[in-house]
Design an enzyme around this catalytic site. Structure first.
Site, PDB file in Angstrom:
ATOM      1  N   HIS A  81     -28.078   3.506  27.948  1.00 25.17           N
ATOM      2  CA  HIS A  81     -28.603   4.107  26.708  1.00 25.17           C
ATOM      3  C   HIS A  81     -29.997   4.680  26.987  1.00 25.17           C
ATOM      4  O   HIS A  81     -30.896   3.971  27.467  1.00 25.17           O
ATOM      5  CB  HIS A  81     -28.733   3.054  25.602  1.00 25.17           C
ATOM      6  CG  HIS A  81     -27.421   2.526  25.098  1.00 25.17           C
ATOM      7  ND1 HIS A  81     -26.200   3.086  25.383  1.00 25.17           N
ATOM      8  CD2 HIS A  81     -27.152   1.477  24.277  1.00 25.17           C
ATOM      9  CE1 HIS A  81     -25.238   2.403  24.781  1.00 25.17           C
ATOM     10  NE2 HIS A  81     -25.793   1.418  24.111  1.00 25.17           N
TER      11      HIS A  81
ATOM     12  N   CYS B 115     -27.689  -3.790  22.214  1.00 21.87           N
ATOM     13  CA  CYS B 115     -28.051  -3.092  23.460  1.00 21.87           C
ATOM     14  C   CYS B 115     -29.116  -2.008  23.256  1.00 21.87           C
ATOM     15  O   CYS B 115     -29.994  -1.817  24.103  1.00 21.87           O
ATOM     16  CB  CYS B 115     -26.813  -2.493  24.104  1.00 21.87           C
ATOM     17  SG  CYS B 115     -25.707  -1.675  22.955  1.00 21.87           S
TER      18      CYS B 115
HETATM   19  P1  NAP Z   1     -14.298  -5.224  23.475  1.00 21.27           P
HETATM   20  O1  NAP Z   1     -14.250  -4.446  24.743  1.00 21.27           O
HETATM   21  O2  NAP Z   1     -13.514  -4.724  22.315  1.00 21.27           O
HETATM   22  O3  NAP Z   1     -13.806  -6.746  23.801  1.00 21.27           O
HETATM   23  C1  NAP Z   1     -13.562  -7.708  22.782  1.00 21.27           C
HETATM   24  C2  NAP Z   1     -13.144  -9.061  23.373  1.00 21.27           C
HETATM   25  O4  NAP Z   1     -12.930  -9.991  22.298  1.00 21.27           O
HETATM   26  C3  NAP Z   1     -11.835  -9.022  24.170  1.00 21.27           C
HETATM   27  O5  NAP Z   1     -11.884 -10.008  25.179  1.00 21.27           O
HETATM   28  C4  NAP Z   1     -10.795  -9.433  23.118  1.00 21.27           C
HETATM   29  O6  NAP Z   1      -9.643 -10.060  23.686  1.00 21.27           O
HETATM   30  C5  NAP Z   1     -11.575 -10.480  22.342  1.00 21.27           C
HETATM   31  N1  NAP Z   1     -11.040 -10.652  20.992  1.00 21.27           N
HETATM   32  C6  NAP Z   1     -10.728  -9.684  20.087  1.00 21.27           C
HETATM   33  N2  NAP Z   1     -10.241 -10.237  18.947  1.00 21.27           N
HETATM   34  C7  NAP Z   1     -10.250 -11.582  19.148  1.00 21.27           C
HETATM   35  C8  NAP Z   1      -9.862 -12.700  18.347  1.00 21.27           C
HETATM   36  N3  NAP Z   1      -9.385 -12.542  17.106  1.00 21.27           N
HETATM   37  N4  NAP Z   1     -10.014 -13.933  18.867  1.00 21.27           N
HETATM   38  C9  NAP Z   1     -10.499 -14.117  20.114  1.00 21.27           C
HETATM   39  N5  NAP Z   1     -10.870 -13.093  20.928  1.00 21.27           N
HETATM   40  C10 NAP Z   1     -10.760 -11.840  20.442  1.00 21.27           C
HETATM   41  O7  NAP Z   1     -15.789  -5.397  22.947  1.00 21.27           O
HETATM   42  P2  NAP Z   1     -17.184  -5.379  23.770  1.00 21.27           P
HETATM   43  O8  NAP Z   1     -17.755  -4.037  23.857  1.00 21.27           O
HETATM   44  O9  NAP Z   1     -16.987  -6.182  25.012  1.00 21.27           O
HETATM   45  O10 NAP Z   1     -18.148  -6.138  22.740  1.00 21.27           O
HETATM   46  C11 NAP Z   1     -18.103  -7.552  22.556  1.00 21.27           C
HETATM   47  C12 NAP Z   1     -19.263  -7.979  21.667  1.00 21.27           C
HETATM   48  O11 NAP Z   1     -20.500  -7.674  22.319  1.00 21.27           O
HETATM   49  C13 NAP Z   1     -19.318  -7.262  20.306  1.00 21.27           C
HETATM   50  O12 NAP Z   1     -19.755  -8.162  19.322  1.00 21.27           O
HETATM   51  C14 NAP Z   1     -20.322  -6.156  20.539  1.00 21.27           C
HETATM   52  O13 NAP Z   1     -20.931  -5.755  19.338  1.00 21.27           O
HETATM   53  C15 NAP Z   1     -21.305  -6.852  21.476  1.00 21.27           C
HETATM   54  N6  NAP Z   1     -22.095  -5.945  22.317  1.00 21.27           N
HETATM   55  C16 NAP Z   1     -21.494  -4.973  23.057  1.00 21.27           C
HETATM   56  C17 NAP Z   1     -22.277  -4.140  23.858  1.00 21.27           C
HETATM   57  C18 NAP Z   1     -21.700  -3.039  24.717  1.00 21.27           C
HETATM   58  O14 NAP Z   1     -22.516  -2.308  25.344  1.00 21.27           O
HETATM   59  N7  NAP Z   1     -20.389  -2.871  24.812  1.00 21.27           N
HETATM   60  C19 NAP Z   1     -23.650  -4.329  23.897  1.00 21.27           C
HETATM   61  C20 NAP Z   1     -24.241  -5.350  23.152  1.00 21.27           C
HETATM   62  C21 NAP Z   1     -23.444  -6.143  22.376  1.00 21.27           C
HETATM   63  P3  NAP Z   1      -8.217  -9.289  23.891  1.00 21.27           P
HETATM   64  O15 NAP Z   1      -8.343  -8.533  25.179  1.00 21.27           O
HETATM   65  O16 NAP Z   1      -7.249 -10.398  23.959  1.00 21.27           O
HETATM   66  O17 NAP Z   1      -8.019  -8.401  22.697  1.00 21.27           O
END
Ligand code: NAP
Length: 345
Positions: A243, A150
């Site tokens: 950001h 991001c």
């Molecule tokens: P998050 O809020 O922690 O969500 C993680 C998701 O993955 C939840 O749906 C979780 O499901 C699932 N998950 C966790 N462990 C798992 C497993 N072992 N098997 C299958 N599913 C699993 O994270 P997020 O911020 O959305 O980020 C997700 C990805 O996008 C990351 O790689 C992050 O680096 C990337 N990203 C994020 C942003 C941002 O601004 N937030 C920006 C760019 C990229 P449960 O609810 O069941 O635990």
């Protein structure tokens, strides 16, 4: 006919934004949602702690969350949007591509791999054709396409605009990043309220490498990374979304602030459903962009810029993008639209 799509990691911060964007999407039909084994089997309403500013779409709320496994994903789904933690993405995405799914992923694993296109459609849409090399090398029926981090997405369109007009030699960037960038369980309130944290693990390296790959050129076989020297310093601050970044860009020729701003204003936007026009909104006011006021420009998909000053090597300016829309979910959806336009799904 609409493309049937699924969301991996659908209950998380980015996953919920994907649901928000995909539910009304004109070309995509949301057919399945997955998450961890703890959420699998529950209804989406039960599994997701919904935290965004609209109601859960009724049809999605009643969907049963599936396991993140090729055996549990319907065969007639063509395109998967992945918002899994990177360790999980690394473990499951290759198997899904081998099973024939096309995956448009946010996770940071494999973003800099030689045969994985890292794409912002407005900047380097032609890099998608690297998927042909990927399928040849890996023997996959499916394919893996990444969008960048991001904080990288926020600055790269502005740098691409400057590079095309004037040539980019070096970049220095300091970020002020919102808490939603760390995911829902990322930063506790006790850590961030009344505070700023001058460290985000791995973020500086991501900005320094991904920017050079995105700004590079694809010759039909490989991506030649841009040779600009990029250095970043990343900070977490107590804003919710958006950001903000302070950028110093050293350019090859003499450039006025007006010329730099015009290059950004005139940077073209492709004709994809989620691409805003203009892509970059330039403010005249020196104290803009600001996260709370400006993150929803272009429905959260525009990059905003302002505060231009001449420096000894080029220009200094500030830029901003919504990190979970333009920086994550919207970036993946836009890449999905590009994949559809180019016939990959
Ligand atoms: P998050 O809020 O922690 O969500 C993680 C998701 O993955 C939840 O749906 C979780 O499901 C699932 N998950 C966790 N462990 C798992 C497993 N072992 N098997 C299958 N599913 C699993 O994270 P997020 O911020 O959305 O980020 C997700 C990805 O996008 C990351 O790689 C992050 O680096 C990337 N990203 C994020 C942003 C941002 O601004 N937030 C920006 C760019 C990229 P449960 O609810 O069941 O635990």
């Amino acid at each position: 006919m609409a493309v049937r799509v699924g969301v991996l990691g659908a209950t998380g911060a980015v996953g919920q934004r994907l649901i928000q964007l995909l539910d009304p999407h004109p070309d995509f039909d949301l057919a399945c949602v997955t998450a961890s084994d703890e959420s699998a089997g529950k209804s989406y309403r039960e599994a997701a702690k919904w935290r965004i500013e609209m109601a859960i779409p009724d049809d999605v709320a009643e969907m049963t969350v599936r396991r993140t496994d090729a055996d549990d994903i319907p065969d007639d789904v063509d395109l998967l949007f992945s918002s899994l933690p990177s360790s999980v993405g690394e473990a499951v995405e290759p198997g899904l591509c081998e099973a024939g799914y096309v995956v448009s992923s946010n996770s940071s694993n494999d973003r800099t791999a030689d045969d994985v296109p890292l794409v912002i459609p407005e900047v380097n849409g032609d890099h998608v054709d690297l998927l042909e090399v990927q399928q040849d090398e890996r023997g996959w029926d499916g394919a893996l396409l990444k969008n960048p981090n991001c904080s990288t997405i926020t600055m790269v369109p502005t740098l691409a605009a400057l590079d095309r007009e004037f040539g980019l030699d070096a970049v220095r960037v300091s970020t002020l990043q919102a808490v939603s960038g760390a995911g829902y369980s990322g930063v506790s309130s006790m850590e961030i309220i009344d505070n700023a944290i001058p460290h985000i693990g791995g973020e500086e390296e991501k900005m320094e490498t991904e920017a050079r790959k995105l700004l590079g050129s694809f010759d039909g076989a490989e991506v030649q990374w841009h040779d600009a020297d990029v250095a970043a310093s990343c900070n977490r601050i107590p804003t919710l979304d958006g950001h903000l970044e302070n950028v110093w860009a050293d350019l090859s020729g003499d450039v006025s602030t007006g010329e730099a701003a015009d290059a950004m204003r005139e940077f073209p936007s492709p004709d994809l459903p989620s691409s805003p026009d203009p892509l970059i909104h330039v403010f005249e006011e020196p104290d803009r962009p600001q996260p709370r006021l400006d993150r929803m420009h272009g429905d959260g998909m525009a990059v905003t810029a302002g505060g231009f000053r001449e420096t000894s090597g080029g220009v200094q300016y500030n830029c901003l993008a919504h990190n979970t829309l333009r920086g994550a979910a919207g970036a993946s959806v836009l890449n999905g639209e590009l994949l559809a336009e180019k016939g990959w799904v």
